[in-house]
Design a protein around this motif. Structure first.
Motif, PDB file in Angstrom:
ATOM      1  N   MET A 158       2.037   1.748  -3.399  1.00 25.24           N
ATOM      2  CA  MET A 158       0.932   2.175  -4.280  1.00 25.24           C
ATOM      3  C   MET A 158       0.570   3.642  -4.108  1.00 25.24           C
ATOM      4  SD  MET A 158      -1.795  -0.900  -3.966  1.00 25.24           S
ATOM      5  CE  MET A 158      -1.506  -2.526  -4.631  1.00 25.24           C
ATOM      6  N   MET A 159       0.813   4.177  -2.916  1.00 23.30           N
ATOM      7  CA  MET A 159       0.343   5.537  -2.636  1.00 23.30           C
ATOM      8  C   MET A 159       1.481   6.541  -2.471  1.00 23.30           C
ATOM      9  SD  MET A 159      -2.777   4.968  -2.912  1.00 23.30           S
ATOM     10  CE  MET A 159      -3.446   6.564  -2.543  1.00 23.30           C
ATOM     11  N   ASN A 160       2.736   6.092  -2.573  1.00 23.82           N
ATOM     12  CA  ASN A 160       3.857   7.019  -2.415  1.00 23.82           C
ATOM     13  C   ASN A 160       3.993   7.884  -3.671  1.00 23.82           C
ATOM     14  OD1 ASN A 160       6.766   7.837  -2.861  1.00 23.82           O
ATOM     15  ND2 ASN A 160       6.837   7.151  -0.746  1.00 23.82           N
ATOM     16  N   PRO A 161       3.853   9.214  -3.525  1.00 27.27           N
ATOM     17  CA  PRO A 161       3.826  10.078  -4.719  1.00 27.27           C
ATOM     18  C   PRO A 161       5.104  10.030  -5.548  1.00 27.27           C
ATOM     19  CG  PRO A 161       3.102  11.287  -2.780  1.00 27.27           C
ATOM     20  CD  PRO A 161       3.640   9.980  -2.287  1.00 27.27           C
ATOM     21  N   LYS A 172       6.142   5.740 -11.840  1.00 29.46           N
ATOM     22  CA  LYS A 172       5.204   4.739 -12.362  1.00 29.46           C
ATOM     23  C   LYS A 172       4.287   5.383 -13.402  1.00 29.46           C
ATOM     24  CE  LYS A 172       4.306   0.931 -10.473  1.00 29.46           C
ATOM     25  NZ  LYS A 172       5.012  -0.344 -10.672  1.00 29.46           N
ATOM     26  N   GLN A 201       5.149   6.724  -7.353  1.00 31.30           N
ATOM     27  CA  GLN A 201       4.041   6.737  -8.307  1.00 31.30           C
ATOM     28  C   GLN A 201       4.275   7.717  -9.453  1.00 31.30           C
ATOM     29  OE1 GLN A 201       1.232   4.643  -8.455  1.00 31.30           O
ATOM     30  NE2 GLN A 201       2.508   3.523  -7.021  1.00 31.30           N
ATOM     31  N   PHE A 202       5.067   8.755  -9.213  1.00 24.38           N
ATOM     32  CA  PHE A 202       5.376   9.679 -10.304  1.00 24.38           C
ATOM     33  C   PHE A 202       6.135   8.940 -11.417  1.00 24.38           C
ATOM     34  CE2 PHE A 202       8.446  12.506 -12.386  1.00 24.38           C
ATOM     35  CZ  PHE A 202       7.549  13.365 -13.004  1.00 24.38           C
ATOM     36  N   ARG A 228       0.845  -1.209   0.000  1.00 28.73           N
ATOM     37  CA  ARG A 228       0.000   0.000   0.000  1.00 28.73           C
ATOM     38  C   ARG A 228       0.878   1.256   0.000  1.00 28.73           C
ATOM     39  NH1 ARG A 228      -5.211  -0.669   1.170  1.00 28.73           N
ATOM     40  NH2 ARG A 228      -4.744  -2.502   2.421  1.00 28.73           N
TER      41      ARG A 228
END
Lengths: 45, 485
Positions: free
Chosen positions: A13-16, A22, A19-20, A10
């Motif tokens: 999945m939610m780490n900015p 990604k 995720q950037f 999680r």
């Protein structure tokens, strides 16, 4: 509710920041798949 | 000089009109006939339905844009097709009725040299008794007005939950043969996410009800996909997400009747069951518009043009599931009888479903219809436009541009919650859309390097980026054509 996604998953999945990157990766990959061509399936005699 | 008439101004019709206008010299006429005054970016209806985006953000009026771009526009609906003309009119035409303005109610014979039928589906709510958006506590997110109503209903329920009411929410498909499971999938995850945001998640029981045999079927027979370095089934991926979010599910369910707060359904075991709810969003079945067609002598020739949706270059031979092949699927979306008529997007009649057909023990067919929304709609519209452009420029029929759904990729960026830092998305790509079991026999008909799933915040950003990119493209702003369909 069953915790099927672990806390570590999680976090990823939610780490900015993760995720950037990604986001960039997915944008390019999806562009290749969708815009990467299409065509027929039947053999032309 | 050629005249190309496009029926419909949704994703498919609008894409075709835009490409035709850009690539054809001005002496050729491009005319759009649509009963809708606005273009809407349908994938973002999900966010309108949870109150996180105003419907004005997903639509814009067509008339000013078409005027600026020299595209003719008639706000009218097609009534019947005359592909040979009639005794008075030599040219083929579509009989259309104006639905707004000074000409409202007037009929017009809209003649054409080429016709693109991009009328999409009729939202066939009446196929399910009692399934009427805004009544019986059921809602829809299929149009922006439906989505606005859905948010009103959901918001009212959230306010009641804040006062202590326990609620049941039911989301999924409202008919044995509905399609667009993806939209319902997005909506259920967004609703769940919003309930957390409003601190009422504990007050709600959320249930998924769908005609798909297994979770993650999406009307595409499910898929084997790569996820996080593993290969897993889409059913396992969706099950993981639903369990993690405390969402219950009912699959293989044909919803056949809706009463106030009660959904009646039949399952594949042949059992007749009910599910109560305080708020439901159920996708209806899609059908053709019931158009009629006539020849020059006004004899009914509807069966040459339509079998529900429009007949194109598909193989419609009835055969068992085991004999289905990607070659059954159309490549050029051209009507075999009238070669100047095309039907891209949802308007073409598919040869059969993609998912394995299943019947309940009572004989009820419970099979998701094949999805053709979004990217396939845009891609097939561009193929049709390019073939018409080549035919006009070469002075003879040209069908060099082909795009079968059995040789085409698609991305489903499913929103799983709105928010720049708290949002989420489930990104799934698949290649091809229709599984090719001959080419990819060991991976359930799909190329694994191009069929993958991802879950996370990036998915939300991606969906938001696509929202802005596709509206930019639809408004035909500078270099819009560089953005792929």
């Amino acid at each position: 509710m069953t915790e099927r996604i672990s806390k570590y998953q999680r976090f990823k999945m939610m780490n900015p920041i993760i995720q950037f990157f990604k986001f960039i990766y997915l944008s390019i990959k999806i562009m290749f798949i969708v815009a990467g061509g299409h065509g027929g399936t039947r053999k032309v005699n | 000089m050629s005249k190309i008439v496009i029926l419909g101004a949704g994703i498919s019709g609008h894409v075709a009109a835009a490409h035709l206008r850009r690539k054809l010299p001005k002496d050729h006429e491009v005319v759009v006939v649509s009963p809708n005054s606005n273009y809407q970016w349908i994938p973002s209806n999900i966010w309108v339905g949870i109150g996180r985006m105003k419907s004005e953000k997903i639509l814009f009026p067509l008339a000013p844009l078409y005027k600026k771009k020299n595209i003719g526009f008639k706000q009218a609906k097609a009534i019947s097709f005359f592909p040979e003309g009639d005794k008075e009119e030599q040219k083929p035409y579509v009989l259309s009725e104006y639905v707004a303005g000074d000409k409202k109610g007037q009929l017009e014979k809209v003649t054409y040299d080429y016709l693109i039928n991009a009328t999409g589906p009729k939202l066939n709510f009446e196929a399910t008794e009692g399934l009427i958006p805004g009544t019986n506590k059921t809602y829809s997110v299929c149009t922006y007005t439906h989505a606005d109503h859905a948010w009103e209903g959901l918001n009212a329920l959230i306010q009641e939950m804040k006062k202590g009411k326990k609620a049941k929410i039911l989301i999924g498909t409202g008919h044995a043969k509905s399609t667009c499971q993806g939209a319902a999938f997005e909506y259920i995850l967004n609703v769940e996410h919003e309930l957390h945001r409003h601190n009422v998640r504990d007050m709600a029981e959320i249930t998924w009800v769908a005609n798909e045999y297994k979770l993650g079927d999406f009307g595409m027979d499910g898929m084997l996909l790569s996820y996080g370095g593993m290969t897993m089934k889409s059913s396992e991926m969706v099950e993981m997400v639903f369990e993690d979010r405390g969402i219950k599910w009912i699959t293989g369910a044909a919803v056949n009747k809706i009463e106030d707060g009660v959904a009646h359904y039949e399952n594949l075991e042949g059992e007749y069951k009910t599910e109560s709810y305080d708020f439901a969003m159920l996708i209806p079945s899609f059908s053709g518009h019931g158009f009629k067609a006539y020849d020059k002598n006004e004899n009914d020739i509807t069966e040459k043009l339509f079998r529900g949706f429009m007949i194109v270059d598909a193989d419609y031979t009835v055969k068992p599931y085991e004999d289905w092949s990607v070659q059954d699927w159309p490549e050029t979306y051209q009507n075999p009888t009238y070669k100047n008529i095309f039907a891209p997007g949802i308007a073409f009649a598919p040869p059969h479903s993609i998912s394995k057909p299943r019947k309940s023990k009572n004989g009820t067919d419970i099979t998701p219809a094949p999805p053709r929304t979004g990217m396939p709609s845009g891609i097939t519209a561009k193929i049709v436009a390019d073939n018409i452009i080549d035919s006009i420029k070469n002075g003879k029929e040209s069908l060099n541009h082909k795009g079968s759904m059995g040789n085409m990729g698609a991305a489903c960026i499913a929103s799983a919650g709105f928010g720049m830092t708290k949002g989420s998305g489930v990104s799934i790509t698949t290649f091809p859309i229709v599984p090719d079991y001959e080419k990819y026999p060991k991976t359930q008909g799909r190329q694994l390097s191009k069929t993958f799933g991802e879950i996370g915040l990036a998915g939300h950003w991606l969906k938001l980026a696509l929202h802005y990119a596709f509206i930019y493209k639809a408004k035909m702003k500078p270099f819009w054509w560089l953005i792929p369909e």
